[in-house]
Structure formats: structure tokens, C-alpha cells
Design an enzyme around this catalytic site. Structure first.
Site, PDB file in Angstrom:
ATOM      1  N   CYS A 197       0.485  -1.414   0.010  1.00 57.42           N
ATOM      2  CA  CYS A 197       0.224   0.406  -0.061  1.00 57.42           C
ATOM      3  C   CYS A 197       0.647   1.346   0.065  1.00 57.42           C
ATOM      4  O   CYS A 197       2.349   1.524   0.674  1.00 57.42           O
ATOM      5  CB  CYS A 197      -1.008   0.006   1.379  1.00 57.42           C
ATOM      6  SG  CYS A 197      -1.745   1.477   1.620  1.00 57.42           S
ATOM      7  N   CYS A 222       0.252   3.465   3.439  1.00 55.18           N
ATOM      8  CA  CYS A 222       0.916   2.769   4.906  1.00 55.18           C
ATOM      9  C   CYS A 222       2.260   4.132   4.687  1.00 55.18           C
ATOM     10  O   CYS A 222       2.956   3.911   3.657  1.00 55.18           O
ATOM     11  CB  CYS A 222       0.691   1.502   4.914  1.00 55.18           C
ATOM     12  SG  CYS A 222      -0.785   0.860   4.416  1.00 55.18           S
ATOM     13  N   HIS A 277      -3.955   1.220   8.342  1.00 57.49           N
ATOM     14  CA  HIS A 277      -4.258   0.073   7.156  1.00 57.49           C
ATOM     15  C   HIS A 277      -5.237  -0.050   7.536  1.00 57.49           C
ATOM     16  O   HIS A 277      -6.205   0.144   6.274  1.00 57.49           O
ATOM     17  CB  HIS A 277      -3.320  -0.568   6.877  1.00 57.49           C
ATOM     18  CG  HIS A 277      -3.753  -0.742   5.298  1.00 57.49           C
ATOM     19  ND1 HIS A 277      -3.556  -0.011   3.958  1.00 57.49           N
ATOM     20  CD2 HIS A 277      -4.476  -1.753   4.390  1.00 57.49           C
ATOM     21  CE1 HIS A 277      -4.342  -1.408   3.213  1.00 57.49           C
ATOM     22  NE2 HIS A 277      -4.234  -1.740   3.477  1.00 57.49           N
ATOM     23  N   ASN A 284     -14.549   8.927  -0.837  1.00 59.99           N
ATOM     24  CA  ASN A 284     -14.757   7.933  -1.503  1.00 59.99           C
ATOM     25  C   ASN A 284     -14.830   6.724  -0.782  1.00 59.99           C
ATOM     26  O   ASN A 284     -13.111   6.296  -0.445  1.00 59.99           O
ATOM     27  CB  ASN A 284     -14.243   7.936  -2.826  1.00 59.99           C
ATOM     28  CG  ASN A 284     -14.956   9.296  -3.662  1.00 59.99           C
ATOM     29  OD1 ASN A 284     -15.668   9.647  -3.693  1.00 59.99           O
ATOM     30  ND2 ASN A 284     -13.457   8.566  -4.595  1.00 59.99           N
ATOM     31  N   HIS A 290      -6.764   1.626   2.139  1.00 61.71           N
ATOM     32  CA  HIS A 290      -6.007   2.872   3.359  1.00 61.71           C
ATOM     33  C   HIS A 290      -7.416   3.754   3.498  1.00 61.71           C
ATOM     34  O   HIS A 290      -7.412   4.229   2.496  1.00 61.71           O
ATOM     35  CB  HIS A 290      -4.654   3.255   2.743  1.00 61.71           C
ATOM     36  CG  HIS A 290      -4.211   3.642   4.156  1.00 61.71           C
ATOM     37  ND1 HIS A 290      -3.170   2.967   4.842  1.00 61.71           N
ATOM     38  CD2 HIS A 290      -4.705   4.661   4.644  1.00 61.71           C
ATOM     39  CE1 HIS A 290      -3.167   3.600   5.581  1.00 61.71           C
ATOM     40  NE2 HIS A 290      -3.419   4.374   5.938  1.00 61.71           N
ATOM     41  N   HIS A 347      -8.447   6.687   3.475  1.00 63.40           N
ATOM     42  CA  HIS A 347      -7.949   8.245   2.642  1.00 63.40           C
ATOM     43  C   HIS A 347      -8.729   8.795   2.110  1.00 63.40           C
ATOM     44  O   HIS A 347     -10.052   8.591   2.178  1.00 63.40           O
ATOM     45  CB  HIS A 347      -6.690   7.781   2.248  1.00 63.40           C
ATOM     46  CG  HIS A 347      -7.092   7.499   0.430  1.00 63.40           C
ATOM     47  ND1 HIS A 347      -7.674   6.490   0.480  1.00 63.40           N
ATOM     48  CD2 HIS A 347      -7.078   7.638  -0.560  1.00 63.40           C
ATOM     49  CE1 HIS A 347      -7.866   6.249  -1.094  1.00 63.40           C
ATOM     50  NE2 HIS A 347      -8.275   7.209  -1.136  1.00 63.40           N
TER      51      HIS A 347
END
Length: 347
Positions: A70, A73, A116, A156, A167, A169
Site C-alpha cells: 500500500c 501506509c 491500514h 470515497n 487505506h 484516505h
């Protein structure tokens, strides 16, 4: 809050927001990155009068990487991500694959936490308050850029929405124009003032409070309700009781109460469809006044939270009427949606 501004290996800006004032952020991005090259272009639609961002470079953006790769992270020994440090509270950086760039605006990624596996609803009040501070600070900074006319902070959440990174965000867009949705609200606001002599946002909130049937929850400084003409199956608008045009002008009392109210809304969204159901996909969107719009002080900051899931295992698709003509058809009466959201209150 402590703010630390640094840069990534390709020159993009990275900002850490930390709760502790003594936090030191001096990690260096060691990745051999080429400078970001974008093909973002704004084209005007002569028939509709709106604008479209053409951004072909986004075809190559990161798509559903495994958790151990990811890019949001923190960096670890042997694996370097977009965040050079080994941990963070909140981090914001310029998107590597922006829809808007240069004279066409700016796109940023907001990482809500280094964990995460948590969602925004799983944050503590203090963590959510820090995200609010980051949204506010970014709005203030982007307001200083000559190419930015309006700032849009949003999240979203869920694969059904089209999220490609798991993750927790969100994003911030600095548009070089006033968006069509906001222009519609500004026109409605002006017409309402001309006809009634009153503020449209004040009247909408007052009507929902007086009716009460669509109110989901109330705080001392915030009120959340399903709008009378909701477009989406489950849609909630969250307004501060004291109207302000953007995040910068929220007072301290509203800032302090926001985490409890917003986190409660998100947790209720995850309960809509009952136990055992997957997390509810949603879009969470801050509506802020454009910086130079006439009468911007009349605009009412509010957050719109909605899901495209209409019932268990079924999504609301934007089909012929919605996509072709812009006329929404909602299968869930707003009053029923509000009742359900009241029923699933957190214990």
C-alpha cells in the site's frame, strides 16, 4: 496541532499534521522517482456550459495493490511508500496522478491515519478533530493559489464507489473554476433572497428542524437530516447551526463537537443494512463557498454523506434518467431513510 511541510523525491509537497507539538518529521524519501508528468487539460462544454478535466495519464495509477504494498501506509525497512516516515497522525501530499495540475488546479491525498485496517468511523474523537484541522488548513493554503477558485474536500469509501486504494484516505481538489453543483446552489440562493429576503440555507435548516421527520440527529452546534428531495437512497446533510461559508470560519465550539456528530453518522451508516453486512460504501463531501463568488458570505458550508447502496446486495445505478437527463429517481423515501438512520443509533 503541529504542521511539518516537506517534499517527496519527485518534488511533490508532503505535509504532516501531528497532535503532539514536539513531533519531529525529518525522514527523507529515498525513492528514485522521476518528476511528475501530467497531461491534465480543462475543456469547456459549449452545450452544457460546464468543464471537463481530460487526464489520460491517470490510466496508469496504482490499482488495488496488496496491503503489504500500500502506497499510503508508512514506510518500513525495505519498503518505501508515499509517506517516508515510519508512522504518522495525518498526512497530506500532492497526488502523483492528479486530475488537476499546474494552471488547471491541484489534487491532494489526505491520509486519515497510518492504520491500514481502520476506517474513518473507527477513528477516535481526537483523530477526527485532527483531520478537520487538516481540511481547514489545506482550504486556507489552497485559497492563496491564484489558479484555485474552489476547494472540495471529500472521501470515497468502498470498492463499489470506485476506490482503488484500501487505506483510509480522502482527497482534496482545488478547482480552477466554480463547479456546476455549486453554481446551481448559488443561483438558488440568489433567487431565494430576491423572492423572500431571507437566506436559503437558513430556511432549509429551519424547515427541517420544524418538520422533524427527516432529522437524523442534533447537537448543540450541528444538525443532520435527510433532505426533502434526497437524490440518493440514504443521504444526509450535516450543517453547522451557525452558518459559515467555509471550514475556515467554523468557531471553536463547532470544531469541538464535530467529531462526535460526524463519527456517529458514519457508524450509523455502517448499521443501515443490518449485522453481517459489509461496510456501507459512501461518498462524504464538503460543500464550501468559492473564494471569489459574489455573495459568498450567504453560502452555507455543509457536508453531504450518501451511499449508492439502496438495499442489501443492490446498488443504485445512475441509468438513463440520471445519466442521460440529470433527473434522479430515488427508491427510498427520505422519511423512511431518516427513520432507519434514527433506529440504528450507536449505543
Amino acid at each position: 496541532m503541529k504542521k511539518t511541510v516537506t517534499t517527496l523525491a519527485d518534488g511533490r509537497e508532503l505535509i504532516y499534521y501531528d497532535s503532539a507539538d514536539d513531533t519531529v518529521r525529518d525522514a527523507v524519501d529515498p525513492r528514485p522517482l522521476d518528476a511528475v508528468s501530467t497531461s491534465s487539460e480543462i475543456r469547456h462544454d459549449a452545450l452544457l456550459g460546464d468543464s471537463v478535466a481530460i487526464a489520460s495519464h491517470r490510466q496508469g495509477r496504482t490499482y488495488h495493490p496488496p496491503a503489504d504494498e500500500c502506497p499510503l501506509c508508512p514506510s518500513q525497512e525495505g519498503r518505501h511508500s508515499e509517506i517516508p516516515d515510519t508512522g504518522y497522525d495525518v498526512a497530506v501530499f500532492e497526488n502523483r496522478f492528479p486530475s488537476l495540475a499546474g494552471d488547471s488546479g491541484r489534487c491532494e491525498v489526505v491520509c486519515f491515519t497510518s492504520d491500514h485496517d481502520v476506517s474513518f468511523a473507527g477513528l477516535t474523537d481526537d483523530q477526527a478533530a485532527l483531520v478537520l484541522e487538516a481540511w481547514t488548513d489545506r482550504t486556507a493554503d489552497l485559497a492563496e493559489l491564484p489558479q484555485v477558485a474552489q476547494v472540495f474536500c471529500f472521501e470515497n469509501r468502498g470498492a463499489e464507489i470506485g476506490v482503488t486504494l484500501g487505506h483510509p484516505h480522502g482527497q482534496i481538489y482545488g478547482y480552477p473554476f466554480v463547479t456546476p453543483r455549486t453554481e446551481q446552489m448559488l443561483r438558488s440562493m440568489e433567487t431565494h433572497r430576491a423572492v423572500t429576503g431571507r437566506n436559503l440555507f437558513d430556511d432549509v435548516v429551519a424547515r427541517e428542524l420544524a418538520d422533524g421527520e427527516r432529522v437524523v440527529l442534533e447537537g448543540e452546534h450541528w444538525v443532520a437530516f435527510v433532505p426533502y428531495a434526497a437524490h440518493w437512497p440514504y443521504e444526509v446533510h450535516l450543517h453547522p447551526r451557525r452558518r459559515v461559508p467555509d471550514l475556515r470560519e467554523l468557531d471553536e465550539a463547532a470544531r469541538m463537537e464535530f467529531p462526535q456528530v460526524y463519527l456517529e453518522l458514519l457508524r450509523r451508516f455502517d448499521r443501515i443494512f443490518g449485522p453481517g453486512e459489509p461496510p456501507t460504501p459512501y461518498i462524504s463531501a464538503w460543500h464550501q463557498a468559492p473564494f471569489k463568488a459574489p455573495g459568498r458570505e450567504e453560502f452555507g458550508l455543509h457536508l453531504e454523506l450518501f451511499t449508492i447502496r439502496r438495499t442489501t446486495g443492490k446498488l443504485k445505478f445512475l441509468a438513463g434518467s440520471e445519466s442521460g437527463m440529470g433527473v434522479f429517481i430515488n427508491d427510498v423515501p427520505p422519511e423512511a431513510a431518516a427513520q432507519r438512520l434514527r433506529e440504528v443509533a450507536s449505543e
